[in-house]
Design an enzyme around this catalytic site. Structure first.
Site, mmCIF file in Angstrom:
data_model
loop_
_atom_site.group_PDB
_atom_site.id
_atom_site.type_symbol
_atom_site.label_atom_id
_atom_site.label_comp_id
_atom_site.label_asym_id
_atom_site.label_seq_id
_atom_site.Cartn_x
_atom_site.Cartn_y
_atom_site.Cartn_z
ATOM 1 N N TYR A 67 16.394 29.931 6.380
ATOM 2 C CA TYR A 67 15.263 30.653 6.949
ATOM 3 C C TYR A 67 15.409 30.842 8.460
ATOM 4 O O TYR A 67 15.854 29.932 9.169
ATOM 5 C CB TYR A 67 13.960 29.905 6.671
ATOM 6 C CG TYR A 67 13.438 30.081 5.264
ATOM 7 C CD1 TYR A 67 13.148 31.349 4.759
ATOM 8 C CD2 TYR A 67 13.217 28.985 4.449
ATOM 9 C CE1 TYR A 67 12.661 31.505 3.467
ATOM 10 C CE2 TYR A 67 12.729 29.128 3.157
ATOM 11 C CZ TYR A 67 12.453 30.396 2.663
ATOM 12 O OH TYR A 67 11.972 30.550 1.385
ATOM 13 N N MET B 256 11.517 24.111 1.480
ATOM 14 C CA MET B 256 10.614 23.284 0.674
ATOM 15 C C MET B 256 11.349 22.433 -0.348
ATOM 16 O O MET B 256 11.062 21.244 -0.516
ATOM 17 C CB MET B 256 9.586 24.163 -0.046
ATOM 18 C CG MET B 256 8.603 23.358 -0.894
ATOM 19 S SD MET B 256 7.412 24.381 -1.769
ATOM 20 C CE MET B 256 6.396 24.952 -0.406
ATOM 21 N N ARG C 172 -10.227 -0.095 14.898
ATOM 22 C CA ARG C 172 -9.935 0.716 13.721
ATOM 23 C C ARG C 172 -10.832 0.255 12.584
ATOM 24 O O ARG C 172 -11.867 0.850 12.332
ATOM 25 C CB ARG C 172 -8.440 0.630 13.372
ATOM 26 C CG ARG C 172 -7.993 1.628 12.335
ATOM 27 C CD ARG C 172 -6.491 1.628 12.141
ATOM 28 N NE ARG C 172 -5.988 0.377 11.573
ATOM 29 C CZ ARG C 172 -4.751 0.213 11.131
ATOM 30 N NH1 ARG C 172 -3.871 1.204 11.227
ATOM 31 N NH2 ARG C 172 -4.354 -0.943 10.627
ATOM 32 N N LYS D 202 0.839 -1.194 0.000
ATOM 33 C CA LYS D 202 0.000 0.000 0.000
ATOM 34 C C LYS D 202 0.876 1.246 0.000
ATOM 35 O O LYS D 202 2.098 1.159 0.147
ATOM 36 C CB LYS D 202 -0.924 -0.015 1.212
ATOM 37 C CG LYS D 202 -0.211 -0.113 2.544
ATOM 38 C CD LYS D 202 -1.180 -0.312 3.696
ATOM 39 C CE LYS D 202 -0.416 -0.414 5.015
ATOM 40 N NZ LYS D 202 -1.324 -0.510 6.170
#
Length: 343
Positions: free
Chosen positions: A243, A291, A131, A37
């Site tokens: 940053y 990013m 779940r 998956k």
């Protein structure tokens, strides 16, 4: 034809198939399947399925019908189980994808499948995770007549811990096994395989362990991210980097800007903690991960140049400690901008 991407995943076919064979041996008499998956945990589900099928795997597990459709046509002799069940608007897909089966997760889904004509299916029993699945306390209230259950499953919540719920779930699943007829029964996930024979039943379902994300002797890392150097520069003593100026060079420092960032799954948790590697030399991450870009200290790699490739230290145990992420998040978060290179 598109140019090669400036970032790639080097995926080790031998490590993947060796991991599956190791898990198959640990599964004893049970068959060993594979969870593929989330696009094969980020590596490419179609390719992972093909490599493992060649090694002998026959049973595969995905999350959604979209993931099953992406694998179609499913080769003869292989089965794909869709773990997230079946909704009415998915019925046409469920009936049309040869080799794929729904994992029915509720009484309503059982009724829906039966009313549509049935056929082979899987059923999930919830034995304590709360779940997905039919509550183990409610299975006696349902009719299992005229239902061909290929695999009855449950899922362990704490298999990677020494937790009393493991034994409780095993006992509950054994009771479900006695009450519900099926071709085979499956409880153990990756860590569940290592809990021993009592958890193996007929089919095991390793996931993260296939890709080297379970700390066990005999399993190897499957993927290494590799990125190109976009620029090499010198920061002067006192200069800040990245940053928010979270890093200040204590002295003149050689830096390289790499083509990877949090949009590619290399998240901000690696800021000031992660490491790149060039020819065995560790290059620490400095400043914040942005990013699309990453800055590393390359003072110890005087020959590293723009355009060169470096490895990202992505040892899953170490990277999890550095970033605060789980091995599952580390693998499945690897973005689509990587070229995936199987070796």
């Amino acid at each position: 034809m598109a140019p090669p991407a400036p970032l790639r995943l080097r995926i080790d076919t031998q490590a993947l198939t060796d991991n599956w064979r190791w898990l198959a041996r640990k599964s004893g008499a049970a068959a060993c399947g594979a969870a593929i998956k989330a696009d094969g945990y980020g590596l490419g589900a179609r390719q992972v399925m093909a490599k493992l099928a060649e090694a002998g795997c026959r049973h595969f597990f995905v999350a959604t019908w979209n993931e099953a459709l992406a694998l179609a046509p499913i080769p003869d002799g292989l089965t794909v189980s869709v773990l997230h069940g079946l909704m009415p608007d998915q019925m046409a897909f469920a009936r049309s994808v040869a080799g794929a089966r729904p994992v029915l997760c509720s009484a309503a889904q059982v009724a829906l499948w039966r009313d549509a004509g049935g056929g082979a299916c899987d059923v999930m029993v919830d034995t304590g995770m709360n779940r997905l699945g039919i509550d183990y306390r409610e299975i006696a209230q349902l009719s299992w007549d005229d239902l061909h259950i290929a695999t009855l499953l449950s899922h362990l919540a704490c298999a990677d811990e020494d937790h009393p719920l493991n034994e409780a779930q095993r006992v509950r699943f054994d009771a479900a096994r006695a009450a519900i007829p099926a071709d085979r029964y499956s409880l153990a996930n990756s860590a569940g395989i290592l809990l021993g024979e009592g958890y193996h039943h007929d089919l095991t379902r390793p996931g993260i362990a296939l890709y080297g994300g379970l700390p066990a002797e005999g399993l190897r890392q499957v993927v290494v991210p590799q990125v190109r150097v976009l620029q090499r520069r010198r920061a002067r003593a006192g200069d800040t980097v990245g940053y928010s100026a979270t890093f200040q060079a204590p002295h003149d420092t050689e830096l390289a800007t790499l083509n990877v960032g949090y949009a590619d799954g290399y998240l901000r948790g690696f800021s000031g903690r992660g490491v790149a590697i060039a020819d065995g030399v560790e290059l620490p991450v400095v400043g914040r991960v942005s990013m699309d870009l990453l800055i590393v200290d390359v003072s110890a790699a005087p020959d590293l140049r723009e355009g060169d490739w470096v490895d990202i230290d992505y040892d899953l145990a170490r990277a999890a400690q550095q970033s605060g992420l789980s091995p599952y998040e580390l693998l499945t978060g690897l973005g689509r901008r990587y070229d995936r290179i199987w070796v």
